[in-house]
Structure formats: structure tokens, C-alpha cells
Design an enzyme around this catalytic site. Structure first.
Site, mmCIF file in Angstrom:
data_model
loop_
_atom_site.group_PDB
_atom_site.id
_atom_site.type_symbol
_atom_site.label_atom_id
_atom_site.label_comp_id
_atom_site.label_asym_id
_atom_site.label_seq_id
_atom_site.Cartn_x
_atom_site.Cartn_y
_atom_site.Cartn_z
ATOM 1 N N ASP A 41 0.826 -1.211 0.000
ATOM 2 C CA ASP A 41 0.000 0.000 0.000
ATOM 3 C C ASP A 41 0.862 1.264 0.000
ATOM 4 O O ASP A 41 1.858 1.352 0.719
ATOM 5 C CB ASP A 41 -0.876 -0.011 1.248
ATOM 6 C CG ASP A 41 -2.153 0.783 1.081
ATOM 7 O OD1 ASP A 41 -2.203 1.624 0.170
ATOM 8 O OD2 ASP A 41 -3.095 0.558 1.840
ATOM 9 N N ASP A 42 0.477 2.242 -0.835
ATOM 10 C CA ASP A 42 1.118 3.572 -0.848
ATOM 11 C C ASP A 42 2.606 3.526 -1.189
ATOM 12 O O ASP A 42 3.368 4.407 -0.763
ATOM 13 C CB ASP A 42 0.963 4.260 0.513
ATOM 14 C CG ASP A 42 -0.434 4.807 0.743
ATOM 15 O OD1 ASP A 42 -1.355 4.392 0.023
ATOM 16 O OD2 ASP A 42 -0.617 5.635 1.650
ATOM 17 N N CYS A 81 -6.724 4.328 -2.805
ATOM 18 C CA CYS A 81 -6.830 2.913 -2.418
ATOM 19 C C CYS A 81 -8.054 2.205 -2.985
ATOM 20 O O CYS A 81 -7.941 1.237 -3.737
ATOM 21 C CB CYS A 81 -6.835 2.783 -0.895
ATOM 22 S SG CYS A 81 -5.314 3.313 -0.094
ATOM 23 N N HIS A 137 -10.341 -2.689 -0.310
ATOM 24 C CA HIS A 137 -10.343 -1.600 0.666
ATOM 25 C C HIS A 137 -11.153 -2.011 1.894
ATOM 26 O O HIS A 137 -12.274 -2.531 1.771
ATOM 27 C CB HIS A 137 -10.934 -0.349 0.032
ATOM 28 C CG HIS A 137 -10.789 0.897 0.848
ATOM 29 N ND1 HIS A 137 -9.573 1.355 1.298
ATOM 30 C CD2 HIS A 137 -11.706 1.793 1.285
ATOM 31 C CE1 HIS A 137 -9.743 2.480 1.965
ATOM 32 N NE2 HIS A 137 -11.033 2.766 1.985
ATOM 33 N N ASP A 316 -0.755 -0.146 -5.045
ATOM 34 C CA ASP A 316 -2.043 0.319 -5.548
ATOM 35 C C ASP A 316 -1.972 1.716 -6.159
ATOM 36 O O ASP A 316 -2.817 2.086 -6.973
ATOM 37 C CB ASP A 316 -3.119 0.265 -4.461
ATOM 38 C CG ASP A 316 -2.705 0.920 -3.149
ATOM 39 O OD1 ASP A 316 -1.559 1.380 -3.038
ATOM 40 O OD2 ASP A 316 -3.541 0.957 -2.222
#
Length: 460
Positions: A41-42, A81, A137, A316
Site C-alpha cells: 500500500d502507498d 486505495c 479496501h 495500488d
């Protein structure tokens, strides 16, 4: 007798053809591939194979890249996300579904009740499906029909919260905006729990091929990691992202209004002289994920599954850490849309190779379906990019990708980024001479032909 022999031969040929149609690329057996699908993530390009930060310490990403194809021009179809993950897992473009934000389109099944996700499709085709961590999510990860799933949450936090006391940012920009080393056992982190679940899964015999997804939340804020990953950077004078106060002087007011809070947050971070500390903590989070990735890959190599398992590592969306006075994501600029993507296919991927062909995370669904030899889907919006895995110069039918958010859509090809916002305003950047997107060329008449080509595409 002669007729019987001919019939027998034809029957055998049909059986052989049926078997070989599902052969793995480069394989001599009809055994279908397994898939390990790892999301981070990120994660922006601050990992060594992508060169986004000169001080990133990510040896396991580097080792994995030696066996994989590294996609240096991969982009999310949405820079946030929920819409990104919905798009990846359904194979549907956000411009078609309208899912372009987080909470407004959650749970996603309320808006896409009939979409067949990657999980459903592989399960329908006989795959055992397992998931650990953040794949969709929030609780959407829990409601899909996995054969087995566990959220694997947890992240120790410093006390009191926030550890840096940047109250303006946590109150008005993002309540998780904090970071720091936390002296606690590594087993308390959800990321480590995911790794243990994956290891346990790989130690078991599986009668069916499997699709197993693992979703790490770090480096999603807050950036809390075990101290040893911060210590990796203690002796370094942390390099900051390229920044100039006038970088956004030539962008439309619609995006300036959207990132207003981020700009105030950036001023706060600079005023408190904690920018280097924030960057260090992001890097430490990336190094921690690199450690967990290495644990998974080492476990896979110790099992019989290694010779027959596709491994995909992806993020993502990207992440800003001060570029264009912006923090976090959800812009249509390069730092927000570009993602790390690495794919390893046994006996098929050309190892230690990079391609700059633009690809989208939308492409993962049709590509994995093709590589695994299961029933194709004609309604998917991405394209099969498996040709690039053995030939980085392979030409795909579509040589551009799109990213959509609530403000508009960006088009990215090898040389250009074009953005059109919902109010009709635009941006244009030439990546051959301006990879940091500092000069908006939209008003330069020398590029009118290029602009009209992009406009024509979006008008369709």
C-alpha cells in the site's frame, strides 16, 4: 478397423490438444501455474530497482528483480486505495464504473454487485483462493468468497499519539499523519502476521492450483516500524525530494484547490524542520516491507511450488512526499499514478530485465488469466501484457494508459503526460526533458498536435 484407427488417432489428438492448450509458457507439463499476488500500500518508486530515491535500502526487491520483469512505466488506473483496488480486482476501468473515491463508493459491491473479481474467476476455474491482509479496501477484503482469508491487522504505536505533535496535520489533513520507530516485538505488526500466514500456507500440500494474495499496509501512514529499520538510515544525511515553491505556478486552479490542505501541511513540515525525519520514516517503512517480502520469497524458494508459481509484486498507487508541495496521493501527477510492478513467471520471464512500455494495473487480470491458461474474459478493460515478459521491446496494441480520479483523467505514454480536469482545464508534460513535470506545456502552440491527439482520445 481402419476407420476405428483414424477415430482413435483423432480422439488422441483432441485430448493432447486440450492438455497442451493449458501448458505453462516454456513448460513441458500441463500443470497450471500457481499465483502469489503481493500488494504494498502507498508504495512509490523508492525501491532500488526503480531508482526513485538514492538512499533506499531494499535488497530483497533488488534480488527479486533479478528473476523478474521490472515495469518502470506502470500506473494505477486510479490514484487512491479503494478505486484502484476495485479496478485491479474487477478488471474494470474507473471511467466505466464511476468508482473514483474511497468512502463514497464503499462497499464496492453496492455499486458493482455483478462484477466477477479475480478471486471469483480463479475460484470458478478450479483454483484454491487464499488472502491475507489488505487486498480490497477495508472490509471489502473480508466479504469476497475466498476459500480462506484473514485480515492480519495490527501496528504498534508510540504513546502519546501523535508522536511528533503536528496537531494541525493530524486534525485537518490526515489523522494518521505520524511516524517513528516503535520498540516492540516484530510479531505485533500485521505485516509480520501476513508473512507467517503465507509461510504456513506454503508449507501445506495443495491438491489444486492456488491463487494466494498478500496485502501489506505499510508504507501507508502512520509510518511506525521496528527500530532496526530506522537505524538503517541513522548515519545518512537524508536526501529530500526535488522541490521548488513555484513548481505549481502553472497548473489549473482546480488542482490547487484540491491540494490546499496538503500545501499547508507541507509548510508546517518545513517550518518544524521535520521533512527529513518524515522521509527517513517512509524509507524505513519501505525497508521493513522489503524484509517481509524477502521472508516470503525465501520460503517460496524452499518449497516445491517455486518452479511453478507466478509472483506479482505491485502497489495500488504512488505517493507524494513534498513534490509539488503535496503529501499523500490522489493527484494525476507522476508521483501519484506511477507504481512499482514486478512479475516473475517461471521459464518465461526474461530475468533481470526492464521495460519502459506503459502498462496499467488494469492489465494484471487479463494477463494472469492468459498465463494460467484459464477461461479468458472478454469484458475486461485491461490488455494482456505477457508478451513483454519475454521481450521488453514487445509492442502492445495500446501504447498509453489512463488514470482517473474525482478531478479528471490523465493519459501517460512513453513520452508524455496529459491531464484533463472535469472543468476542461489541462496540463501537458514532456517526460523526455521534464521527468519531474515542472513545466506545463499546455499553452505552447508547438505541441498543439500532441494535445489534439490526447483530446481526441478522451472525447471518444
Amino acid at each position: 478397423m481402419r476407420k476405428t484407427s483414424v477415430f482413435t488417432v483423432l480422439l488422441l489428438l483432441c485430448i493432447i490438444s486440450s492438455c497442451t492448450s493449458k501448458k505453462n509458457p516454456g513448460s513441458e507439463t500441463a500443470q497450471p501455474f500457481n499465483v502469489i499476488f503481493i500488494s504494498v500500500d502507498d508504495l512509490n518508486d523508492w525501491v532500488e530497482p526503480f531508482g526513485g530515491h538514492p538512499q533506499a535500502i531494499t535488497p530483497n526487491f533488488t534480488d527479486f528483480a533479478k528473476t523478474a520483469m521490472t515495469f518502470t512505466n506502470a500506473h494505477a488506473s486510479a490514484p487512491l486505495c479503494n478505486p484502484s483496488r476495485v479496478s485491479i480486482m474487477t478488471g474494470l476501468d474507473p471511467r466505466k464504473t464511476g468508482v473514483v473515491s474511497n468512502n463514497a463508493f464503499y462497499p464496492f459491491r453496492k455499486y458493482l454487485p455483478n462484477a466477477e473479481t479475480m478471486i471469483q474467476h480463479f475460484k470458478r476455474e478450479g483454483y484454491y483462493t487464499a488472502g491475507y491482509g489488505k487486498i480490497f479496501h477495508k472490509d471489502d477484503s473480508k466479504t469476497e468468497p475466498w476459500d480462506e482469508y484473514e485480515w492480519c491487522s495490527g501496528r504498534p504505536k508510540p504513546k502519546p499519539f501523535p508522536g511528533h505533535g503536528i496537531k494541525f496535520i493530524t486534525d485537518s489533513v490526515y489523522r494518521y499523519f505520524d511516524w517513528g520507530a516503535v520498540n516492540d516485538t516484530i510479531t505485533k505488526w500485521g505485516e509480520n502476521k501476513i508473512t507467517q500466514k503465507v509461510s504456513d500456507f506454503l508449507e501445506k500440500p495443495h491438491k489444486s492450483p492456488f491463487f494466494m494474495a498478500a496485502g501489506f499496509r505499510l508504507p501507508h501512514l502512520g509510518w511506525y516500524t521496528p527500530p532496526r529499520f530506522h537505524k538503517l538510515y541513522d548515519s545518512l544525511d537524508i536526501a529530500l525530494p526535488d522541490y521548488s515553491a513555484d513548481d505549481i505556478k502553472d497548473v489549473p486552479s482546480i488542482i490547487l484547490e484540491s491540494v490546499k490542505k496538503d500545501r499547508r501541511a507541507h509548510d508546517t513540515i518545513m517550518g518544524r524542520n521535520v521533512w527529513k525525519d518524515a522521509v527517513k520514516s517512509y524509507l524505513a517503512s519501505v525497508s521493513y516491507i522489503d524484509y517481509e517480502l524477502g521472508q516470503i520469497l525465501d520460503k517460496l524458494k524452499s518449497t516445491p511450488y517455486y518452479e511453478n508459481t507466478i509472483v506479482v509484486v505491485w502497489s495500488d498507487h504512488g505517493f507524494h512526499l513534498g513534490e509539488k508541495s503535496t503529501w499523500r496521493k490522489n493527484t494525476l501527477w507522476e508521483e501519484s499514478t506511477r507504481v512499482p510492478l514486478l512479475i516473475h513467471v517461471p521459464n518465461h520471464t526474461k530475468p533481470n530485465t526492464k521495460t519502459n512500455h506503459p502498462v496499467s494495473l488494469l492489465d494484471l487480470y487479463p494477463t494472469l488469466v492468459n498465463l494460467c491458461g484459464i477461461m479468458p474474459r472478454e469484458d475486461l478493460d485491461g490488455q494482456d501484457i505477457s508478451g513483454l515478459l519475454s521481450n521488453p521491446e514487445f509492442t502492445l496494441p495500446k501504447d498509453y494508459v489512463t488514470t482517473t480520479n474525482f478531478l479528471g483523467t490523465a493519459i501517460r505514454n512513453k513520452n508524455w503526460r496529459y491531464i484533463r480536469y472535469k472543468d476542461g482545464t489541462e496540463e501537458l508534460y514532456d517526460h523526455r526533458i521534464d521527468p519531474l513535470e515542472k513545466t506545463n506545456l499546455i499553452s505552447n502552440s508547438n505541441y498543439l498536435d500532441d494535445v489534439n491527439e490526447f483530446r481526441s482520445y478522451l472525447d471518444k
